[in-house]
Design a protein around this motif. Structure first.
Motif, PDB file in Angstrom:
ATOM      1  N   LEU A  89       0.887  -1.104   0.013  1.00  0.00           N
ATOM      2  CA  LEU A  89       0.048  -0.056  -0.112  1.00  0.00           C
ATOM      3  C   LEU A  89       0.948   1.195  -0.066  1.00  0.00           C
ATOM      4  O   LEU A  89       0.802   2.123  -0.671  1.00  0.00           O
ATOM      5  CB  LEU A  89      -0.936  -0.024   1.412  1.00  0.00           C
ATOM      6  N   ALA A  90       1.722   1.262   0.814  1.00  0.00           N
ATOM      7  CA  ALA A  90       2.717   2.380   1.063  1.00  0.00           C
ATOM      8  C   ALA A  90       3.414   2.647  -0.268  1.00  0.00           C
ATOM      9  O   ALA A  90       3.527   3.895  -0.775  1.00  0.00           O
ATOM     10  CB  ALA A  90       3.913   2.373   2.067  1.00  0.00           C
ATOM     11  N   CYS A  91       4.095   1.649  -0.910  1.00  0.00           N
ATOM     12  CA  CYS A  91       4.777   1.688  -2.131  1.00  0.00           C
ATOM     13  C   CYS A  91       3.892   2.214  -3.068  1.00  0.00           C
ATOM     14  O   CYS A  91       4.440   3.222  -3.988  1.00  0.00           O
ATOM     15  CB  CYS A  91       5.556   0.253  -2.454  1.00  0.00           C
ATOM     16  N   GLU A  92       2.706   1.747  -3.257  1.00  0.00           N
ATOM     17  CA  GLU A  92       2.170   2.129  -4.577  1.00  0.00           C
ATOM     18  C   GLU A  92       1.539   3.447  -4.210  1.00  0.00           C
ATOM     19  O   GLU A  92       1.180   4.380  -5.309  1.00  0.00           O
ATOM     20  CB  GLU A  92       0.971   1.075  -4.603  1.00  0.00           C
ATOM     21  N   PHE A  95       5.055   5.649  -4.630  1.00  0.00           N
ATOM     22  CA  PHE A  95       5.670   5.456  -5.648  1.00  0.00           C
ATOM     23  C   PHE A  95       5.253   5.390  -7.052  1.00  0.00           C
ATOM     24  O   PHE A  95       5.529   4.843  -7.990  1.00  0.00           O
ATOM     25  CB  PHE A  95       6.783   4.339  -5.567  1.00  0.00           C
ATOM     26  N   ASN A  96       3.974   6.073  -7.100  1.00  0.00           N
ATOM     27  CA  ASN A  96       3.384   6.298  -8.376  1.00  0.00           C
ATOM     28  C   ASN A  96       2.853   5.109  -9.167  1.00  0.00           C
ATOM     29  O   ASN A  96       2.957   4.749 -10.086  1.00  0.00           O
ATOM     30  CB  ASN A  96       4.067   6.733  -9.548  1.00  0.00           C
ATOM     31  N   GLY A  97       2.261   3.760  -8.147  1.00  0.00           N
ATOM     32  CA  GLY A  97       1.572   2.718  -8.516  1.00  0.00           C
ATOM     33  C   GLY A  97       2.662   1.558  -8.920  1.00  0.00           C
ATOM     34  O   GLY A  97       2.419   0.580  -9.452  1.00  0.00           O
ATOM     35  N   GLN A  98       3.838   1.762  -7.968  1.00  0.00           N
ATOM     36  CA  GLN A  98       4.982   0.490  -8.275  1.00  0.00           C
ATOM     37  C   GLN A  98       5.431   0.420  -6.948  1.00  0.00           C
ATOM     38  O   GLN A  98       5.935   1.091  -6.031  1.00  0.00           O
ATOM     39  CB  GLN A  98       6.088   1.305  -8.955  1.00  0.00           C
ATOM     40  N   SER A  99       5.703  -0.899  -6.666  1.00  0.00           N
ATOM     41  CA  SER A  99       6.467  -1.277  -5.407  1.00  0.00           C
ATOM     42  C   SER A  99       7.766  -1.343  -5.819  1.00  0.00           C
ATOM     43  O   SER A  99       8.053  -1.226  -7.098  1.00  0.00           O
ATOM     44  CB  SER A  99       5.735  -2.706  -4.926  1.00  0.00           C
ATOM     45  N   ALA A 104      11.450  -2.552 -10.454  1.00  0.00           N
ATOM     46  CA  ALA A 104      12.410  -3.594 -11.053  1.00  0.00           C
ATOM     47  C   ALA A 104      12.236  -4.217 -12.350  1.00  0.00           C
ATOM     48  O   ALA A 104      13.009  -4.309 -13.236  1.00  0.00           O
ATOM     49  CB  ALA A 104      13.014  -4.411  -9.979  1.00  0.00           C
ATOM     50  N   ARG A 105      10.768  -4.608 -12.488  1.00  0.00           N
ATOM     51  CA  ARG A 105      10.355  -5.351 -13.425  1.00  0.00           C
ATOM     52  C   ARG A 105       9.655  -4.350 -14.663  1.00  0.00           C
ATOM     53  O   ARG A 105       8.976  -4.893 -15.722  1.00  0.00           O
ATOM     54  CB  ARG A 105       9.401  -6.432 -13.130  1.00  0.00           C
ATOM     55  N   HIS A 106       9.791  -2.925 -14.394  1.00  0.00           N
ATOM     56  CA  HIS A 106       9.091  -1.998 -15.431  1.00  0.00           C
ATOM     57  C   HIS A 106       7.571  -2.258 -15.519  1.00  0.00           C
ATOM     58  O   HIS A 106       7.228  -2.203 -16.539  1.00  0.00           O
ATOM     59  CB  HIS A 106       9.887  -2.045 -16.489  1.00  0.00           C
TER      60      HIS A 106
END
Length: 255
Positions: A89-92, A95-99, A104-106
């Motif tokens: 939850l925090a990452c997305e 970080f604009n929808g990205q963990s 790393a996997r684009h």
């Protein structure tokens, strides 16, 4: 048109994924590649490794400083348990929808109406993660993603989101010129104001920005195009630039 090119982009090599078309609130259709199940699994593995490393780092630190067992249990629960629970939850959100694994996997989370995901969307995805990935080792998520054809697990279906690849499409080179379908409706007639060499530069810069996930570059290019053409729009930068390229290609073909 004064745009600085960042140099030739390296060749791409990755599996072609199924595209989805998103109709934005401004009646603009944008096409994205759905993130493959394999890419999402790899992203999840990376995220899990990061969390496991976080766990062992704190346990090792507390062991070295000789923390008592009861205190150790409480500290581990606070410093390890909370990040485990709220990591995605925090990452997305931040970080604009990205963990970190997705980055790393684009791949990244987007809304299917073309608008940026909201906190409530990320919250729904996070709440349903327990069912999607917590039961049967993620089998529910895999089956749902494969069956619906839009890259959606249950959390995505509830939130109206999907996970797409941020890499330029395979075989497109530097975003090869777009050939529009008969009956295509031009969104921005001002695209005709751009010279062919301007459009070639835009295409190359969009390709570079997407490949390197340089969203500041995309924003600068979009702002430059808007200043040259006088276009005013609230479309996201990538969607706007892709639409300009399609509009120019269609207008050039009709000339």
């Amino acid at each position: 048109m004064a745009l600085n090119f960042l140099g030739p982009a390296p060749r791409l090599s990755y599996q072609l994924m199924s595209p989805i078309r998103i109709q934005t609130t401004q009646n603009v259709t944008v096409e994205y590649e759905v993130a493959s199940v394999g890419e999402r699994i790899l992203a999840a593995i990376i995220d899990n490794l990061i969390l496991i490393a976080w766990l062992f780092a704190w346990v090792l630190l507390f062991s070295l400083v000789g923390v008592q067992d009861q205190i150790l249990s409480v500290m581990v629960a606070l410093l390890v348990g909370i990040p485990f629970v709220f990591y995605h939850l925090a990452c997305e959100v931040f970080f604009n929808g990205q963990s970190l694994g997705k980055k790393a996997r684009h791949i990244k989370v987007i809304r299917l109406d073309g608008t940026p995901p909201r906190f409530g969307d990320y919250l729904l995805r996070w709440l349903l993660r327990l069912i999607d990935t917590g039961l049967f080792s993620g089998l529910i998520a895999v089956i749902t993603i494969v069956s619906n054809g839009r890259g959606q697990r249950l959390g995505d279906i509830a939130a109206g989101t999907s996970v797409i690849s941020t890499k330029p499409r395979q075989g497109a080179g530097a975003l090869a010129p777009t050939f529009t379908e008969p009956g295509y409706v031009v969104i921005f007639p001002q695209a005709s104001l751009l010279a062919d060499h301007d459009v070639a530069t835009i295409r190359q810069l969009v390709h570079t920005g997407l490949e390197r996930e340089n969203y500041l570059l995309l924003n600068e290019v979009a702002n430059k195009v808007k200043s040259l053409t006088g276009i005013q729009t609230d479309l996201p930068d990538e969607a706007f630039l892709r639409t300009i390229l399609r509009d120019h290609a269609h207008l050039a073909a009709q000339a």
